[in-house]
Enzyme design. Sequence first.
Site, PDB file in Angstrom:
ATOM      1  N   HIS A 203      -7.085 -30.451  42.983  1.00 25.70           N
ATOM      2  CA  HIS A 203      -6.447 -29.356  43.731  1.00 25.70           C
ATOM      3  C   HIS A 203      -5.507 -28.487  42.904  1.00 25.70           C
ATOM      4  O   HIS A 203      -4.940 -27.529  43.425  1.00 25.70           O
ATOM      5  CB  HIS A 203      -5.691 -29.885  44.952  1.00 25.70           C
ATOM      6  CG  HIS A 203      -4.399 -30.583  44.623  1.00 25.70           C
ATOM      7  ND1 HIS A 203      -4.359 -31.898  44.232  1.00 25.70           N
ATOM      8  CD2 HIS A 203      -3.118 -30.156  44.610  1.00 25.70           C
ATOM      9  CE1 HIS A 203      -3.097 -32.250  44.012  1.00 25.70           C
ATOM     10  NE2 HIS A 203      -2.319 -31.204  44.223  1.00 25.70           N
TER      11      HIS A 203
HETATM   12  C1  UD1 Z   1       1.000 -27.762  47.361  1.00 26.35           C
HETATM   13  C2  UD1 Z   1       2.042 -27.867  46.256  1.00 26.35           C
HETATM   14  C3  UD1 Z   1       1.510 -28.753  45.141  1.00 26.35           C
HETATM   15  C4  UD1 Z   1       1.057 -30.080  45.681  1.00 26.35           C
HETATM   16  C5  UD1 Z   1       0.087 -29.900  46.825  1.00 26.35           C
HETATM   17  C6  UD1 Z   1      -0.162 -31.253  47.412  1.00 26.35           C
HETATM   18  C7  UD1 Z   1       3.461 -25.898  45.916  1.00 26.35           C
HETATM   19  C8  UD1 Z   1       3.751 -24.740  45.029  1.00 26.35           C
HETATM   20  N1  UD1 Z   1       2.333 -26.558  45.664  1.00 26.35           N
HETATM   21  O1  UD1 Z   1      -0.136 -27.115  46.811  1.00 26.35           O
HETATM   22  O2  UD1 Z   1       2.527 -28.972  44.194  1.00 26.35           O
HETATM   23  O3  UD1 Z   1       0.450 -30.798  44.639  1.00 26.35           O
HETATM   24  O4  UD1 Z   1       0.674 -29.049  47.816  1.00 26.35           O
HETATM   25  O5  UD1 Z   1      -1.230 -31.307  48.264  1.00 26.35           O
HETATM   26  O6  UD1 Z   1       4.232 -26.184  46.797  1.00 26.35           O
HETATM   27  N2  UD1 Z   1      -4.394 -25.317  53.271  1.00 26.35           N
HETATM   28  C9  UD1 Z   1      -5.082 -25.684  54.382  1.00 26.35           C
HETATM   29  N3  UD1 Z   1      -4.500 -26.574  55.241  1.00 26.35           N
HETATM   30  C10 UD1 Z   1      -3.267 -27.100  55.043  1.00 26.35           C
HETATM   31  C11 UD1 Z   1      -2.573 -26.704  53.894  1.00 26.35           C
HETATM   32  C12 UD1 Z   1      -3.143 -25.811  53.010  1.00 26.35           C
HETATM   33  O7  UD1 Z   1      -6.194 -25.243  54.622  1.00 26.35           O
HETATM   34  O8  UD1 Z   1      -2.802 -27.912  55.877  1.00 26.35           O
HETATM   35  C13 UD1 Z   1      -5.042 -24.376  52.300  1.00 26.35           C
HETATM   36  C14 UD1 Z   1      -4.683 -22.923  52.553  1.00 26.35           C
HETATM   37  O9  UD1 Z   1      -5.814 -22.167  52.269  1.00 26.35           O
HETATM   38  C15 UD1 Z   1      -3.629 -22.654  51.485  1.00 26.35           C
HETATM   39  C16 UD1 Z   1      -4.051 -23.580  50.349  1.00 26.35           C
HETATM   40  O10 UD1 Z   1      -4.614 -24.707  50.986  1.00 26.35           O
HETATM   41  O11 UD1 Z   1      -3.585 -21.312  51.106  1.00 26.35           O
HETATM   42  C17 UD1 Z   1      -2.916 -23.973  49.464  1.00 26.35           C
HETATM   43  O12 UD1 Z   1      -1.828 -24.561  50.196  1.00 26.35           O
HETATM   44  P1  UD1 Z   1      -0.345 -24.491  49.614  1.00 26.35           P
HETATM   45  O13 UD1 Z   1       0.584 -25.272  50.447  1.00 26.35           O
HETATM   46  O14 UD1 Z   1       0.035 -23.078  49.346  1.00 26.35           O
HETATM   47  O15 UD1 Z   1      -0.463 -25.146  48.193  1.00 26.35           O
HETATM   48  P2  UD1 Z   1      -1.234 -26.454  47.724  1.00 26.35           P
HETATM   49  O16 UD1 Z   1      -2.317 -26.038  46.812  1.00 26.35           O
HETATM   50  O17 UD1 Z   1      -1.541 -27.290  48.900  1.00 26.35           O
HETATM   51  N1  UDP Z   2      -3.602 -38.672  49.401  1.00 25.88           N
HETATM   52  C1  UDP Z   2      -4.102 -38.992  50.655  1.00 25.88           C
HETATM   53  N2  UDP Z   2      -5.364 -38.597  51.007  1.00 25.88           N
HETATM   54  C2  UDP Z   2      -6.163 -37.899  50.158  1.00 25.88           C
HETATM   55  C3  UDP Z   2      -5.653 -37.575  48.873  1.00 25.88           C
HETATM   56  C4  UDP Z   2      -4.364 -37.961  48.527  1.00 25.88           C
HETATM   57  O1  UDP Z   2      -3.413 -39.647  51.443  1.00 25.88           O
HETATM   58  O2  UDP Z   2      -7.297 -37.573  50.533  1.00 25.88           O
HETATM   59  C5  UDP Z   2      -2.225 -39.080  49.054  1.00 25.88           C
HETATM   60  C6  UDP Z   2      -2.072 -39.858  47.774  1.00 25.88           C
HETATM   61  O3  UDP Z   2      -2.294 -41.228  47.988  1.00 25.88           O
HETATM   62  C7  UDP Z   2      -0.641 -39.559  47.392  1.00 25.88           C
HETATM   63  C8  UDP Z   2      -0.445 -38.140  47.862  1.00 25.88           C
HETATM   64  O4  UDP Z   2      -1.474 -37.898  48.822  1.00 25.88           O
HETATM   65  O5  UDP Z   2       0.244 -40.427  48.086  1.00 25.88           O
HETATM   66  C9  UDP Z   2      -0.577 -37.186  46.702  1.00 25.88           C
HETATM   67  O6  UDP Z   2      -0.593 -35.884  47.166  1.00 25.88           O
HETATM   68  P1  UDP Z   2      -1.342 -34.696  46.411  1.00 25.88           P
HETATM   69  O7  UDP Z   2      -2.332 -35.207  45.443  1.00 25.88           O
HETATM   70  O8  UDP Z   2      -1.812 -33.790  47.477  1.00 25.88           O
HETATM   71  O9  UDP Z   2      -0.140 -33.944  45.680  1.00 25.88           O
HETATM   72  P2  UDP Z   2       0.582 -34.102  44.259  1.00 25.88           P
HETATM   73  O10 UDP Z   2       1.027 -35.508  44.107  1.00 25.88           O
HETATM   74  O11 UDP Z   2      -0.376 -33.634  43.216  1.00 25.88           O
HETATM   75  O12 UDP Z   2       1.728 -33.148  44.352  1.00 25.88           O
END
Ligand code: UD1
Ligand code: UDP
Length: 357
Positions: A203
Site C-alpha cells: 500500500h
Molecule cells: C494511511 C497512512 C499510512 C498508513 C496507512 C495504513 C497517511 C499519510 N498515510 O495511508 O502511513 O501506512 O494509512 O493503512 O496518513 N480508502 C478506502 N477506504 C478507507 C480508507 C481509505 O477506500 O477506509 C482509500 C481511499 O481511496 C483513499 C486511499 O485509500 O484515498 C488512501 O487512504 P489514506 O488514508 O489517504 O491513506 P493510506 O494510503 O490509507
Molecule cells: N492488518 C490487518 N489486516 C490486513 C492487513 C494488515 O489487520 O489485511 C494489520 C497488521 O496486522 C498491522 C496493521 O494492520 O497490525 C498494519 O497496518 P498497515 O499495514 O495498514 O499500516 P502501516 O503499518 O504500514 O502504517
Amino acid sequence: AVVLHVAGARPNFPKAAPVIRALDRPGLRQLLVHTGQHYDERMSAVFFRQLRLPEPDINLGVGSGSHACQTAGIMAGLDELMTATRPALTVVYGDVNSALAAALVATKLGIPVAHVEAGLRSFDRSMPEEINRIVVDHLSDLLLATSADAVAHLGNEGIAADKIHFVGNPMIDTLLDNLDRFDVAGIRAALSLPDRYIVATLHRPANVDDPAGVIDLVKAMHAVADQLPVVLPLHPRGRHHLENAGLHSHRALRVVEPLGYIEFVSLVRGAAVVVTDSGGVQEEATMLGVPCLTLRPNTERPVTITHGTNRLVTRAALAEAVATTLDAGRPATWRTPPLWDGKAGERIAEIIAGVLR
Ligand code: UD1
Ligand code: UDP
C-alpha cells in the site's frame, strides 16, 4: 483530568488499544476520537470489535482526500473539540495524517502532546509519513519510543532527553495479548490455502501510486506466485492500479479484501514468507519469527533487520529473494527487540499518569 486519544487509520488501532486499557484508572477520563481517516468496515470497525477498544466517543468523519484537505479537515474538527473539552493531554499514534493534525491543533491550543512511536526515521522525505514523524516529534512533550535507534534520532535532532522515554512497542503488546487467538489452521481452511503459502500486503504510495511502476510490481508478484501460492489482502489504496495492471490474472495469487486483525496475524504466523511494504507488518513478522521481505529502499524500523527477520528488497530482486528464503526456511536465530515484551502500554500509562499528577 481528561486525556484525549486521537486515532484514525488502521495501524493506529492496535497501538492505542493497550495504552487506553492500561490508563484506565479512577480520576482520569479518557476520550477516544476517531478522525474518520479510515472508514471502511474492514479498515476500522473490525479492529474495535476484535481488540477490546472502546467505541470512539466522537467520530470526525473526515474521510479521504489530498493530504492538505484531509489534514485540514481533521484539524478543524479537533480544534472545536479540544477547545470544548480542554484535555490535560493529547495522545497521538504513529505517523499518519491524523497524528500530524492532532499534534498541530493541540500544541497551538497549549495542550501537551504525547507521541506513541516517536523517533522512527526512514530519512526519506519523499515518504509522507517521514514528514509527519518529524513534525509530530518536534511538537510533542512526551516522546514514547519503541526502539533505541528512535531514542538516538530524537537526541540527534536536539530534543531534550527528559522528554524521551524508551517504552517498548504497544503494537507488540496487542500481538502478545492475542497470541492464543491466532488460528493458523482456521485461516488456512477459510482461504483454502496449502500448508506452505506466502502472505503479501502492498500500500505504500511509492509502490502502488505510479501506474508504470505498478506493472513491474505485478510482474514481481507473479514471479513470487510461480513459486508458492500467495494470498494478498489488498489495501484500498492499491486496488485500482494493481487491478488494471493485471494483478488478479495469476491463478496462484489470491487477492482478498483487507482482513481483520486476528485473521491477518494468523495468516502471518503460518506463512512461509511475508512480502510487504507495511511498517507494522515488518514488526509483527519479526515478533513471530516469520521471514519478511520488505519492498522498500529503506525502513524506519531497523531493529526488524538487526534483531528480527526482515530484509529490504527491490522489485527486481524479489523473486530471487523469495526463492532463497524458502530454501533457508525460518531463521534459527532471531532476537526479540529490547522491551518488546507486552508491557509497553503499562509503561506509557505510568509515564502519562506521572505527568498528570
Ligand atoms: C494511511 C497512512 C499510512 C498508513 C496507512 C495504513 C497517511 C499519510 N498515510 O495511508 O502511513 O501506512 O494509512 O493503512 O496518513 N480508502 C478506502 N477506504 C478507507 C480508507 C481509505 O477506500 O477506509 C482509500 C481511499 O481511496 C483513499 C486511499 O485509500 O484515498 C488512501 O487512504 P489514506 O488514508 O489517504 O491513506 P493510506 O494510503 O490509507
Ligand atoms: N492488518 C490487518 N489486516 C490486513 C492487513 C494488515 O489487520 O489485511 C494489520 C497488521 O496486522 C498491522 C496493521 O494492520 O497490525 C498494519 O497496518 P498497515 O499495514 O495498514 O499500516 P502501516 O503499518 O504500514 O502504517
